[in-house]
Design a protein around this motif. Structure first.
Motif, PDB file in Angstrom:
ATOM      1  N   TRP A   1       0.830  -1.198   0.000  1.00  0.00           N
ATOM      2  CA  TRP A   1       0.000   0.000   0.000  1.00  0.00           C
ATOM      3  C   TRP A   1       0.869   1.255   0.000  1.00  0.00           C
ATOM      4  O   TRP A   1       0.470   2.284  -0.547  1.00  0.00           O
ATOM      5  N   LEU A   2       2.044   1.154   0.601  1.00  0.00           N
ATOM      6  CA  LEU A   2       2.953   2.303   0.661  1.00  0.00           C
ATOM      7  C   LEU A   2       3.620   2.567  -0.685  1.00  0.00           C
ATOM      8  O   LEU A   2       4.154   3.655  -0.907  1.00  0.00           O
TER       9      LEU A   2
ATOM     10  N   VAL B   1      -8.664   7.870   5.008  1.00  0.00           N
ATOM     11  CA  VAL B   1      -7.345   8.216   4.467  1.00  0.00           C
ATOM     12  C   VAL B   1      -7.287   9.713   4.139  1.00  0.00           C
ATOM     13  O   VAL B   1      -6.302  10.398   4.446  1.00  0.00           O
ATOM     14  N   LYS B   2      -8.356  10.225   3.517  1.00  0.00           N
ATOM     15  CA  LYS B   2      -8.402  11.661   3.199  1.00  0.00           C
ATOM     16  C   LYS B   2      -8.367  12.512   4.460  1.00  0.00           C
ATOM     17  O   LYS B   2      -7.732  13.571   4.495  1.00  0.00           O
TER      18      LYS B   2
ATOM     19  N   ARG C   1      -4.866  12.694   5.745  1.00  0.00           N
ATOM     20  CA  ARG C   1      -4.055  13.599   4.921  1.00  0.00           C
ATOM     21  C   ARG C   1      -4.387  15.055   5.230  1.00  0.00           C
ATOM     22  O   ARG C   1      -3.502  15.920   5.272  1.00  0.00           O
TER      23      ARG C   1
ATOM     24  N   SER D   1       1.581  11.838   7.743  1.00  0.00           N
ATOM     25  CA  SER D   1       2.409  11.290   6.672  1.00  0.00           C
ATOM     26  C   SER D   1       1.789   9.991   6.162  1.00  0.00           C
ATOM     27  O   SER D   1       0.905   9.403   6.799  1.00  0.00           O
ATOM     28  N   ARG D   2       2.259   9.546   5.007  1.00  0.00           N
ATOM     29  CA  ARG D   2       1.753   8.287   4.438  1.00  0.00           C
ATOM     30  C   ARG D   2       2.046   7.115   5.368  1.00  0.00           C
ATOM     31  O   ARG D   2       1.214   6.224   5.546  1.00  0.00           O
TER      32      ARG D   2
ATOM     33  N   THR E   1      -0.361   7.242   8.338  1.00  0.00           N
ATOM     34  CA  THR E   1      -1.682   6.794   7.898  1.00  0.00           C
ATOM     35  C   THR E   1      -1.713   5.279   7.769  1.00  0.00           C
ATOM     36  O   THR E   1      -2.693   4.631   8.139  1.00  0.00           O
ATOM     37  N   TRP E   2      -0.626   4.728   7.255  1.00  0.00           N
ATOM     38  CA  TRP E   2      -0.534   3.274   7.118  1.00  0.00           C
ATOM     39  C   TRP E   2      -0.609   2.590   8.472  1.00  0.00           C
ATOM     40  O   TRP E   2      -1.334   1.608   8.641  1.00  0.00           O
TER      41      TRP E   2
END
Length: 266
Positions: A103-104, A170-171, A174, A179-180, A183-184
């Motif tokens: 996913w990353l 997820v939105k 953000r 950070s990604r 979020t992960w």
């Protein structure tokens, strides 16, 4: 012994659906098994089922008791269980981690997708000769087969679970400046857990398939070898004993997964 009353749950429209108690369900399960065995025994006794093709419950029980007393059944069951559990743990953990990690790296996931689909569609038994050459005919080859089969299932399931996580969450992360990677960790991994647990359940059977196939091809012990050798000798009672033992191992593994799922939900 008094049986616990059935539970009822509210239902839309005013109906109430009765939920049987666990003790009642267990009683029904035992009754169903005994009825099937009785029908099988009666079919053989009446000549409807040839004993040389189907065996018979009384013969299976006698053979099972003989194998228990000799220690062969416990030895073979323990070996197959160890192969399946080891392969399950290695393949499922690594596959789930890889699937979530993809996913990353969406570009990498897109590049790898056709290879993942091809590997998933490949009959894994076709890899067995190579694995035997690489890992030998000992314990390692059976664990490797089970690990490879379970890895691809866990990989694809975890990746799909990560993709199915609510896009609004997820939105939101953000918009909050996360950070990604954060979020992960906080959204994607927890959100994909139901998919990963589902892969656990699927991989119980696949891990046992890998272990048994490896024993069919190159082994002189284990439940797979016992079933194969008994089949060659037309000892169908021993074949049924081996099948029943495999089902017992599968049920035990499912029980452990249920405990893990309860812990994750707690």
């Amino acid at each position: 012994m008094a049986m616990a009353p059935a539970r009822t749950l509210p239902h839309r429209g005013g109906w109430r659906v009765a939920m049987p108690s666990p003790s009642r369900v267990a009683l029904y399960q035992i009754a169903l098994l005994l009825a099937l065995l009785a029908l099988w025994e009666a079919g053989v006794a009446l000549g409807w089922l040839p004993v040389f093709l189907y065996g018979r419950p009384s013969g299976v029980i006698a053979k099972g008791w003989q194998l228990i007393l000799s220690g062969e059944l416990a030895r073979d069951a323990a070996l197959t269980a160890w192969e399946a559990i080891s392969g399950f743990a290695i393949g499922t953990v690594l596959g789930s981690a890889a699937g979530l990690t993809l996913w990353l790296f969406p570009t990498g996931a897109a590049v790898l997708r056709p290879y993942m689909i091809a590997l998933n569609g490949l009959p894994k038994i076709a890899l067995a000769p190579l694995i035997i050459v690489w890992f030998g005919i000992g314990l390692g080859s059976k664990i490797a087969i089970a690990a490879i089969i379970t890895f691809i299932v866990a990989l694809i399931t975890a990746q799909q679970g990560a993709k199915e996580v609510d896009a609004d969450l997820v939105k939101l992360m953000r918009s909050l400046g996360a950070s990604r990677l954060r979020t992960w960790r906080t959204v994607i991994v927890p959100g994909a857990m139901p998919w990963i647990v589902s892969a656990f359940r699927l991989n119980v059977g696949f891990a046992l398939i890998g272990a048994v196939v490896g024993e069919y091809i190159a082994s002189k012990e284990g439940l797979g070898y016992m079933i194969y050798y008994a089949g060659v000798l037309y000892d169908l009672n021993a074949v049924w004993v081996g099948i029943a033992a495999l089902m017992g191992v599968a049920l035990a593994m499912y029980g452990v997964i249920d405990l893990i799922e309860r812990r994750l939900r707690a």
